[in-house]
Design an enzyme around this catalytic site. Structure first.
Site, short mmCIF file in Angstrom:
data_model
loop_
_atom_site.label_atom_id
_atom_site.label_comp_id
_atom_site.label_asym_id
_atom_site.label_seq_id
_atom_site.Cartn_x
_atom_site.Cartn_y
_atom_site.Cartn_z
N LEU A 217 18.51 -54.03 14.74
CA LEU A 217 18.24 -53.41 13.45
C LEU A 217 17.34 -52.18 13.57
CD1 LEU A 217 17.54 -56.66 11.38
CD2 LEU A 217 19.70 -55.42 11.60
N ASP A 218 16.43 -52.21 14.54
CA ASP A 218 15.47 -51.12 14.70
C ASP A 218 16.13 -49.76 14.78
OD1 ASP A 218 12.74 -51.91 14.69
OD2 ASP A 218 12.97 -52.88 16.63
N VAL A 219 17.12 -49.65 15.66
CA VAL A 219 17.75 -48.35 15.88
C VAL A 219 18.42 -47.86 14.61
CG1 VAL A 219 19.49 -47.09 17.20
CG2 VAL A 219 18.01 -48.74 18.35
N ASP B 23 11.95 -55.88 13.95
CA ASP B 23 13.38 -56.18 13.92
C ASP B 23 13.62 -57.69 13.93
OD1 ASP B 23 15.90 -56.92 15.29
OD2 ASP B 23 16.19 -54.79 15.69
N GLY C 33 16.05 -46.54 12.27
CA GLY C 33 15.70 -45.18 12.66
C GLY C 33 16.72 -44.17 12.18
#
Length: 835
Positions: free
Chosen positions: A599-601, A571, A604
């Site tokens: 950004l990661d979530v 991220d 996902g």
């Protein structure tokens, strides 16, 4: 006609305004749906160049829903649609004569989706004017901006990123696809609500998690300094320069020989940290000075054969200082671009800080399809974000989007009828449509999860609430330390069955292939270059299980290959490289955006969208596909207000830096006599503001900012908020996540809080980890008919190894032999969360 895109034949009526609603319809249209966008007679509520992105590929017309003729036209369009989308305050559409319940009673196959700012069952806030910034301020997004801002004494802070809309977009688009999948089986549609506020809270879930009695080994230097200052009543007043010395050497910014900056992100992974030190020529030197390298980082620290280790985060201050000094010196020997190549080619996570303008115009983004060009009638050749999610088999058709086309009502009806006539309908219709059934959209779907860190595991954790069964397969010996390897899993592995198998051995590979044969989808987060060696290329997977679907997430991947396609990263690397950090901290003092997993979530959620899309496409056509997304793709969604360029665009001058407290003087934080208030207005509302007691004269002042500073200081935040609400001006008192968690937390009760308004947390007092844990609920997607299933807590790594292996035909004796020979395992270390 977009003949083989997965949503070909799907008809959408898009009443959305602002960002989230139109962005959902944009994703659907990019994927092949036919979208009719409806604006009011005066045009879109939000006059912004980003509308050219949000409405690309769509056909658009203006309808006056307040007139009888306009209402009849809108209802006629809906009668010929599969999906209807709106993003207004609750009940606005019903008051205008478009009642979704009535429409669905009439046509049960219809899918309707509402995206209000606050939840429709939030009695306090549902009628508030819920702009992006108002939702963020009400939800702790501007008061819980990370350890950096705490130590610098900056509270509140501000960020212009449209995070709530970004998360709501992927969540709502996912729900639509899953409703379509379910409709293919049952014939029934659904009504779905996705409040922007709930999407934001789920997206920022790592900011609100509480793990009580967290072992000291997980506390960073910044956390220790905060505690020290709080205990000794020392002011939080660190400068940006001083703050840098409280950052881990493997998780910070360095200046390079060109005067620009480089962000290193390689903590917690033994190989990444070692590669970094070797690439810089200081590995041997540090080892000679005594830097330890502990064999098993998942043992309690008291059992280590060293005070710390390469590949552990956070490092103690002694070693952090020693390593940082050496790294700062070496970084000054090359340019930021040279270091970018060294790190990228060396498979070391790190990237040069760049602005969003540089990102949009970069060679990689344009070569890879992360940025595409559209010949827009207003802006000319316009660089725009590419697809957010795509299927490898059809993505080439998504790389040449067309500008929005203005049409009239007759053309719109004709277009919808033509699409309907061309569709081959295989789902139940008429009397064959199922009666209402409280099922999960993904009941019976089995997923093999090979992912790690946050984005990948979050994609499958996301799908569990809809009924998917997820098997989480990890190696017997972990590569990540317990911070990333275990600490993050309290959310990312919720509801999954954990198995540990060494798939690099012959026996382990056989177990892996048996598992592949037992599932519907395999998912991994890794660059393309790893697929064939891992046997995850399409040919290899289809040979094992013909018909199995596949999803891949990565860092810099796009629809096509670019020069950085195979670079690895997290991220933070995309935040640095895409301009988020330069905007948040300022160009010369870049700073990580405060929210962990920013950004990661969402990557996902986008991965979950991709998997749902593949399932729908297979159900509809029988075709097999490989779905894709990346951190780079979703950063473009988060920055959709900025991530574009065209000739004569003007400066990229959105609010930036630590001093920013709003977009402009009428969209800004102001101090009151007892706290803060955020007002979100504009020049068009000055005449209304004139009518508010205490604001008379605002339209005549030479400085709106100075006027409001003085005015707001004379009354309380609550009084100002009520006065502004009375004239329909958006305003809110900022809340902290602690305040929200204290007010809206309950003991976990087997539900997901959909009935609890805009905020809902659950505490797990008997968590398998032995810690008391509080998490945000999985409550953002709210279907009327389908069920959302509360997931069991994350289990210890390897807890289900025996059960999972038995499910694919292994005997108890064989399983025990595999465990004895370390082909399989039943745990990492001695404790769930090592001390």
């Amino acid at each position: 006609m977009k003949n083989n895109l997965p949503l070909t034949g799907v008809r959408v009526i898009d009443f959305g305004q602002q960002i989230a609603g139109p962005a959902v319809a944009m994703i659907l249209d990019d994927l092949g749906a036919t979208v009719i966008h409806i604006d009011p007679p005066e045009g879109p509520q939000w006059d912004h160049p980003a509308n050219a992105i949000l409405n690309r590929n769509k056909s658009s017309l203006r309808i006056d829903l307040k007139s009888d003729d306009g209402l009849k036209e809108a209802l006629a369009l809906i009668d010929n649609a599969d999906i209807v989308l709106e993003s207004f305050t609750p009940n606005v559409m019903s008051r205008l004569g478009i009642n979704f319940k009535y429409l669905r009673d009439k046509r049960p196959e219809l899918i309707t989706i509402s995206m209000p700012g606050f939840a429709s069952n939030d009695e306090l806030r549902c009628e508030w004017k819920a702009t992006e910034a108002i939702v963020a301020a009400a939800s702790g997004a501007f008061t819980d901006m990370g350890f950096n801002r705490v130590l610098m004494g900056l509270n509140p802070s501000f960020s212009p990123l449209s995070l709530g809309s970004s998360y709501a977009t992927t969540l709502a688009a996912s729900s639509v696809i899953m409703a379509l999948l379910s409709r293919e089986k049952s014939g029934r549609g659904d009504h779905i609500e996705v409040p922007i506020v709930a999407a934001l809270m789920e997206g920022l879930s790592y900011n609100s998690v509480v793990i009580e009695d967290t072992p000291d080994r997980y506390l960073t230097m910044r956390e220790h300094e905060i505690a020290h200052r709080q205990k000794n009543k020392i002011e939080m007043d660190l400068s940006y320069e001083d703050l840098q010395e409280y950052l881990d050497p493997f998780y910070r910014t360095y200046q390079c020989s060109d005067g620009r900056f480089f962000y290193v992100v390689c903590p917690s992974h033994r190989n990444h940290a070692s590669r970094c030190l070797k690439a810089m020529g200081i590995y041997d030197e540090l080892r000679a000075e005594g830097l330890p390298e502990v064999a098993d980082l998942h043992l309690p620290i008291s059992e280590w054969d060293g005070e710390t280790s390469i590949g552990v985060y956070p490092l103690p201050k002694k070693w952090a200082d020693i390593i940082s000094v050496k790294m700062k010196k070496v970084f000054l020997t090359k340019t930021s671009e040279e270091w970018g190549t060294i790190f990228g080619e060396g498979q070391i996570p790190g990237a040069p800080h760049r602005t969003t303008q540089e990102w949009v115009n970069s060679e990689h983004c344009n070569a890879s399809g992360l940025i595409v060009e559209v010949e827009d009638p207003q802006y000319g050749v316009m660089k725009q974000p590419g697809p957010i999610v795509w299927l490898e088999e059809s993505v080439s058709q998504m790389l040449t989007p067309k500008p929005c086309k203005e049409i009239d009502f007759e053309q719109a009806i004709s277009m919808l009828i033509t699409v309907s006539n061309d569709e081959v309908v295989v789902r139940p219709t008429g009397k064959d449509i199922d009666t209402i059934s409280q099922h999960g959209w993904l009941d019976g779907v089995r997923i093999l999860d090979l992912t790690n860190v946050i984005a990948g595991p979050h994609s499958t954790a996301f799908l569990g609430r809809f009924g998917a069964e997820v098997i989480k397969l990890d190696p017997v010996t972990p590569l990540y330390d317990p911070l990333i390897g275990t600490f993050f899993t309290f959310q990312t592995n919720i509801g999954k069955k954990s198995a540990l198998v060494n798939i690099t051995t012959d026996e382990g590979r056989e177990a892996f292939e048996r598992l592949v044969k037992s599932v519907d989808i395999v998912v991994i987060n890794a660059p393309e270059r790893q697929m064939k060696p891992l046997g995850l290329d399409n040919e290899s997977l289809q040979a094992i299980n013909p018909g199995v679907l596949f999803c891949r997430l990565d860092c810099l991947g796009g629809p096509k290959n670019g020069p950085k396609t195979d670079y690895i990263g997290y991220d933070d690397i995309i935040q640095a490289n895409s301009g988020i950090m330069s905007r948040f901290g300022g160009n010369t003092t870049p700073e990580e955006h405060a929210h962990l997993g920013t950004l990661d979530v969402n990557c996902g959620f986008a991965g979950g969208l991709g998997m749902a899309l593949s399932l729908y496409h297979k159900q509809k056509t029988g075709e097999i596909s490989r779905s894709r997304t990346s951190l780079s793709a979703v950063t473009n969604l988060a920055q959709i207000k900025f991530a574009f360029d065209y000739k004569d665009r003007g400066p990229f001058d959105e609010a930036s830096g630590r001093e920013a407290l709003g977009n402009h003087p009428l969209s800004h934080f102001y101090k009151t006599n007892d706290g803060w208030i955020f007002i979100d207005s504009d020049q068009n509302e000055l005449s209304i503001l004139e009518t508010v007691e205490g604001l008379s004269g605002i339209s005549k002042t030479n400085s709106i900012s100075d006027f409001l500073i003085e005015a707001f200081s004379n009354n309380s935040a609550n009084n100002w908020m009520q006065a502004l609400h009375n004239v329909d001006i958006a305003a809110v008192q900022p809340m902290s996540i602690n305040e929200l968690r204290d007010k809206y937390t309950r003991e976990a009760d087997g539900t997901v809080g959909i009935d609890r308004g805009s905020y809902a947390f659950s505490t797990y007092s008997n968590h398998p980890s032995g810690h008391r844990v509080t998490l945000i609920d999985h409550y953002s997607i709210r279907p009327t008919e389908a069920s959302i299933i509360a997931q069991p807590e994350t289990e210890r790594y390897g807890n289900s190894t025996k059960t999972v292996l038995a499910s694919v035909g292994y005997s108890d004796e064989k399983i025990q032999s595999m465990i004895d020979n370390k082909i399989a395992g039943t745990g990492w270390g001695k404790e769930f969360l090592p001390s």
